[in-house]
Design a protein around this motif. Structure first.
Motif, PDB file in Angstrom:
ATOM      1  N   ASP A  26      -0.806   6.115  -3.887  1.00 48.16           N
ATOM      2  CA  ASP A  26      -1.234   6.209  -5.295  1.00 48.16           C
ATOM      3  C   ASP A  26      -0.124   5.748  -6.232  1.00 48.16           C
ATOM      4  N   GLU A  27       1.102   6.156  -5.929  1.00 45.75           N
ATOM      5  CA  GLU A  27       2.229   5.752  -6.789  1.00 45.75           C
ATOM      6  C   GLU A  27       2.434   4.236  -6.724  1.00 45.75           C
ATOM      7  N   LYS A  28       2.276   3.689  -5.515  1.00 48.97           N
ATOM      8  CA  LYS A  28       2.453   2.235  -5.375  1.00 48.97           C
ATOM      9  C   LYS A  28       1.397   1.477  -6.190  1.00 48.97           C
ATOM     10  N   VAL A  29       0.185   2.014  -6.202  1.00 46.98           N
ATOM     11  CA  VAL A  29      -0.880   1.345  -6.966  1.00 46.98           C
ATOM     12  C   VAL A  29      -0.548   1.375  -8.464  1.00 46.98           C
ATOM     13  N   ILE A  30      -0.008   2.503  -8.926  1.00 47.97           N
ATOM     14  CA  ILE A  30       0.368   2.596 -10.356  1.00 47.97           C
ATOM     15  C   ILE A  30       1.427   1.537 -10.684  1.00 47.97           C
ATOM     16  N   VAL A  31       2.437   1.423  -9.811  1.00 50.36           N
ATOM     17  CA  VAL A  31       3.502   0.433 -10.063  1.00 50.36           C
ATOM     18  C   VAL A  31       2.918  -0.988  -9.989  1.00 50.36           C
ATOM     19  N   ALA A  32       2.051  -1.222  -9.004  1.00 47.06           N
ATOM     20  CA  ALA A  32       1.466  -2.568  -8.853  1.00 47.06           C
ATOM     21  C   ALA A  32       0.663  -2.959 -10.088  1.00 47.06           C
ATOM     22  N   ARG A  33      -0.085  -1.999 -10.648  1.00 39.89           N
ATOM     23  CA  ARG A  33      -0.869  -2.302 -11.869  1.00 39.89           C
ATOM     24  C   ARG A  33       0.066  -2.693 -13.018  1.00 39.89           C
ATOM     25  N   GLN A  34       1.195  -1.977 -13.092  1.00 40.44           N
ATOM     26  CA  GLN A  34       2.153  -2.302 -14.161  1.00 40.44           C
ATOM     27  C   GLN A  34       2.797  -3.674 -13.898  1.00 40.44           C
ATOM     28  N   LEU A  35       3.023  -4.007 -12.632  1.00 39.56           N
ATOM     29  CA  LEU A  35       3.594  -5.332 -12.307  1.00 39.56           C
ATOM     30  C   LEU A  35       2.615  -6.434 -12.714  1.00 39.56           C
ATOM     31  N   GLU A  36       1.332  -6.145 -12.562  1.00 39.84           N
ATOM     32  CA  GLU A  36       0.309  -7.120 -12.981  1.00 39.84           C
ATOM     33  C   GLU A  36       0.381  -7.321 -14.502  1.00 39.84           C
ATOM     34  N   LYS A  37       0.522  -6.177 -15.223  1.00 40.54           N
ATOM     35  CA  LYS A  37       0.639  -6.250 -16.683  1.00 40.54           C
ATOM     36  C   LYS A  37       1.907  -7.018 -17.093  1.00 40.54           C
ATOM     37  N   LEU A  38       2.956  -6.852 -16.311  1.00 41.40           N
ATOM     38  CA  LEU A  38       4.227  -7.550 -16.575  1.00 41.40           C
ATOM     39  C   LEU A  38       4.068  -9.062 -16.383  1.00 41.40           C
ATOM     40  N   GLY A  39       3.127  -9.440 -15.522  1.00 42.16           N
ATOM     41  CA  GLY A  39       2.856 -10.877 -15.355  1.00 42.16           C
ATOM     42  C   GLY A  39       3.527 -11.519 -14.151  1.00 42.16           C
ATOM     43  N   VAL A  40       3.843 -10.721 -13.114  1.00 39.06           N
ATOM     44  CA  VAL A  40       4.458 -11.351 -11.932  1.00 39.06           C
ATOM     45  C   VAL A  40       3.417 -12.219 -11.219  1.00 39.06           C
ATOM     46  N   ASP A  41       3.876 -13.239 -10.505  1.00 42.35           N
ATOM     47  CA  ASP A  41       2.956 -14.145  -9.809  1.00 42.35           C
ATOM     48  C   ASP A  41       2.553 -13.599  -8.442  1.00 42.35           C
ATOM     49  N   VAL A  42       3.510 -12.928  -7.780  1.00 36.91           N
ATOM     50  CA  VAL A  42       3.260 -12.400  -6.426  1.00 36.91           C
ATOM     51  C   VAL A  42       3.782 -10.969  -6.356  1.00 36.91           C
ATOM     52  N   ILE A  43       2.993 -10.095  -5.732  1.00 35.82           N
ATOM     53  CA  ILE A  43       3.477  -8.731  -5.457  1.00 35.82           C
ATOM     54  C   ILE A  43       3.605  -8.598  -3.947  1.00 35.82           C
ATOM     55  N   GLU A  44       4.822  -8.372  -3.457  1.00 37.45           N
ATOM     56  CA  GLU A  44       4.965  -8.051  -2.033  1.00 37.45           C
ATOM     57  C   GLU A  44       4.689  -6.555  -1.909  1.00 37.45           C
ATOM     58  N   ALA A  45       3.537  -6.229  -1.340  1.00 34.74           N
ATOM     59  CA  ALA A  45       3.027  -4.857  -1.421  1.00 34.74           C
ATOM     60  C   ALA A  45       3.512  -3.972  -0.276  1.00 34.74           C
ATOM     61  N   GLY A  46       4.025  -4.549   0.794  1.00 35.96           N
ATOM     62  CA  GLY A  46       4.510  -3.708   1.888  1.00 35.96           C
ATOM     63  C   GLY A  46       4.615  -4.456   3.197  1.00 35.96           C
ATOM     64  N   PHE A  47       4.883  -3.680   4.236  1.00 38.78           N
ATOM     65  CA  PHE A  47       5.116  -4.185   5.596  1.00 38.78           C
ATOM     66  C   PHE A  47       4.101  -3.432   6.472  1.00 38.78           C
ATOM     67  N   PRO A  48       2.855  -3.894   6.521  1.00 37.48           N
ATOM     68  CA  PRO A  48       1.758  -3.081   7.056  1.00 37.48           C
ATOM     69  C   PRO A  48       1.970  -2.522   8.458  1.00 37.48           C
ATOM     70  N   VAL A  49       2.649  -3.261   9.342  1.00 39.49           N
ATOM     71  CA  VAL A  49       2.788  -2.737  10.702  1.00 39.49           C
ATOM     72  C   VAL A  49       3.772  -1.561  10.750  1.00 39.49           C
ATOM     73  N   SER A  50       4.578  -1.409   9.702  1.00 41.70           N
ATOM     74  CA  SER A  50       5.657  -0.413   9.774  1.00 41.70           C
ATOM     75  C   SER A  50       5.148   1.020   9.770  1.00 41.70           C
ATOM     76  N   SER A  51       4.059   1.315   9.083  1.00 41.61           N
ATOM     77  CA  SER A  51       3.518   2.687   9.091  1.00 41.61           C
ATOM     78  C   SER A  51       2.088   2.656   8.563  1.00 41.61           C
ATOM     79  N   PRO A  52       1.277   3.651   8.945  1.00 43.08           N
ATOM     80  CA  PRO A  52      -0.096   3.695   8.419  1.00 43.08           C
ATOM     81  C   PRO A  52      -0.101   3.780   6.890  1.00 43.08           C
ATOM     82  N   GLY A  53       0.888   4.473   6.322  1.00 43.32           N
ATOM     83  CA  GLY A  53       0.963   4.610   4.862  1.00 43.32           C
ATOM     84  C   GLY A  53       1.189   3.252   4.203  1.00 43.32           C
ATOM     85  N   ASP A  54       2.078   2.453   4.790  1.00 43.22           N
ATOM     86  CA  ASP A  54       2.350   1.140   4.192  1.00 43.22           C
ATOM     87  C   ASP A  54       1.132   0.230   4.338  1.00 43.22           C
ATOM     88  N   PHE A  55       0.454   0.338   5.472  1.00 37.34           N
ATOM     89  CA  PHE A  55      -0.778  -0.431   5.687  1.00 37.34           C
ATOM     90  C   PHE A  55      -1.787  -0.090   4.577  1.00 37.34           C
TER      91      PHE A  55
END
Ligand code: KIV
Ligand code: ZN
Length: 384
Positions: A26-55
């Motif tokens: 949930d916290e990551k989604v809040i930050v990602a939404r703000q990054l979208e508002k900031l206008g970044v071109d790419v969001i590296e959202a995580g390393f999915p194989v590293s943990s179920p939470g990151d996935f």
């Protein structure tokens, strides 16, 4: 016309690797939404194989954020690439970021293999990722310490295998600006298919050179830069988004621009700092508490005459309300008179001189004199 530099934000991946800074989905989604508002071109959202939470975080960010490309990290192994592709299934535009070590140190001491085998694995991983998504970025880990000719060979091989972006990380923050810029120049001059991919910069800050190195790489033709808010990241951190973006804005002669809404820089920096429990050092460029604070008499006098004397950008441009005049024992009469006027007290020169001596006595004891102190000082002065 200015050329665009893509901003690839890795606050939620490289930044989130900082011990104690892990975020919930949930916290990551809040930050990602703000990054979208900031206008970044790419969001590296995580390393999915590293943990179920990151996935899960990559899945949820892919659903919640539609404008930037959503990127997932993987090593150059099929299991990682499968996990990255699965996690990106809801992304409007998904990118897999795969890669392998490119320096002899990594090749020998991490992979216990040869340069030839590294190229084979790199090609295989790129092709496999390409069978899952169109947009594949390849990272040549520890490129900062890699042999130049081998690095160029590797870059050419992965572009040939379909990489759309090739990342040249200074993973250990080893390079000097001229050296790093030289690497990017060499790649542009020695990779025959270079026009088919974007070259990306990813610098770490172990010598405090991440921003300088990133700018050196950009000035040699790289058109994507990988950054984090407040420069957070492994060890001494990554290149700061705010520093690169504002350096390009303050220097239009470079002919480069980003799509960042700079007024969202400070709010985003604050959000990241709070959520990741990472306080920002007071003198941090652009977003630190003192970045727009003037405290010595000479600077305050010059700033009050014209802000351009001591400021290279307007605080409002990065979302900070206003500059600050901090009253300390190093402050001068001009700053004191100015602050008294803001508080509604107007004095002739002789009175300001007298008040100034009393002010210095308080400042020597209190370090910073606030508005309440000044009101008290004024009232005491008036009653004499
Ligand atoms: O610093 C680095 O090399 C990385 C890669 C995984 C891109 O973070
Ligand atoms: Zn990194």
């Amino acid at each position: 016309m200015s050329q665009r530099v893509q901003i690839f934000d890795t606050t939620l991946r490289d930044g989130e690797q900082v011990p104690g800074s892990q975020l919930t989905t949930d916290e990551k989604v809040i930050v990602a939404r703000q990054l979208e508002k900031l206008g970044v071109d790419v969001i590296e959202a995580g390393f999915p194989v590293s943990s179920p939470g990151d996935f899960r975080s990559v899945v949820e960010i892919s659903k919640a954020v539609r404008e930037p490309i959503i990127c997932a990290l993987s090593r150059a192994v099929t299991g990682d690439i499968d996990a990255a592709a699965d996690a990106l299934q809801y992304a409007k535009r998904g990118r897999i970021h795969t890669g392998i070590g490119s320096s002899d140190i990594h090749i020998q001491h991490k992979f216990n293999t040869t340069r030839e085998k590294i190229i084979e694995r790199a090609i295989a991983a790129t092709k496999y990722a390409k069978s899952k998504v169109e947009d594949v970025e390849f990272y040549c880990e520890d490129a900062g310490r890699a042999d130049l000719a081998f690095l160029a060979q590797l870059v050419e091989a992965v572009i040939g295998a379909g990489a759309t972006v090739v990342n040249i990380p200074d993973t250990t923050g080893y390079c000097l600006p001229e050296e790093y810029g030289g690497k990017i120049k060499y790649i542009f001059e020695n990779v025959s298919n270079i026009h088919k991919a974007i070259i990306s910069i990813h610098c770490h800050n172990d010598l405090g050179l991440a921003t300088a190195n990133s700018l050196a790489g950009i000035s040699q033709g790289a058109r994507q830069v990988e950054v984090t808010l407040n420069g957070i990241g492994e060890r001494a951190g990554n290149t700061s988004l705010e520093e690169v973006v504002m350096a390009l804005k303050v220097h239009p002669e470079m002919g480069l621009e980003t799509a960042i809404n700079t007024k969202e820089i400070y709010p985003t920096s604050q959000l990241v700092s709070k959520m990741m429990r990472m306080p920002i050092q007071a003198n941090k460029a652009i977003v630190g508490r003192n970045a727009f604070a003037h405290s010595s008499g000479i600077h305050q006098d010059g700033f009050l005459k014209h802000n351009l004397n001591y400021e290279i950008m307007n605080p409002q441009d990065v979302g900070v309300d206003k500059s600050d005049i901090v009253l300390t024992a190093r402050s001068g009469r001009h700053a004191l008179k100015h602050r008294l006027e803001l508080l509604g007290f107007s004095y002739e020169k002789a009175a300001v001189d007298e008040l100034y001596s009393r002010f210095l006595e308080v400042a020597d004891i209190k370090k910073e004199v606030n508005d309440a102190d000044l009101v008290a000082l004024s009232k005491a002065f008036a009653s004499v």
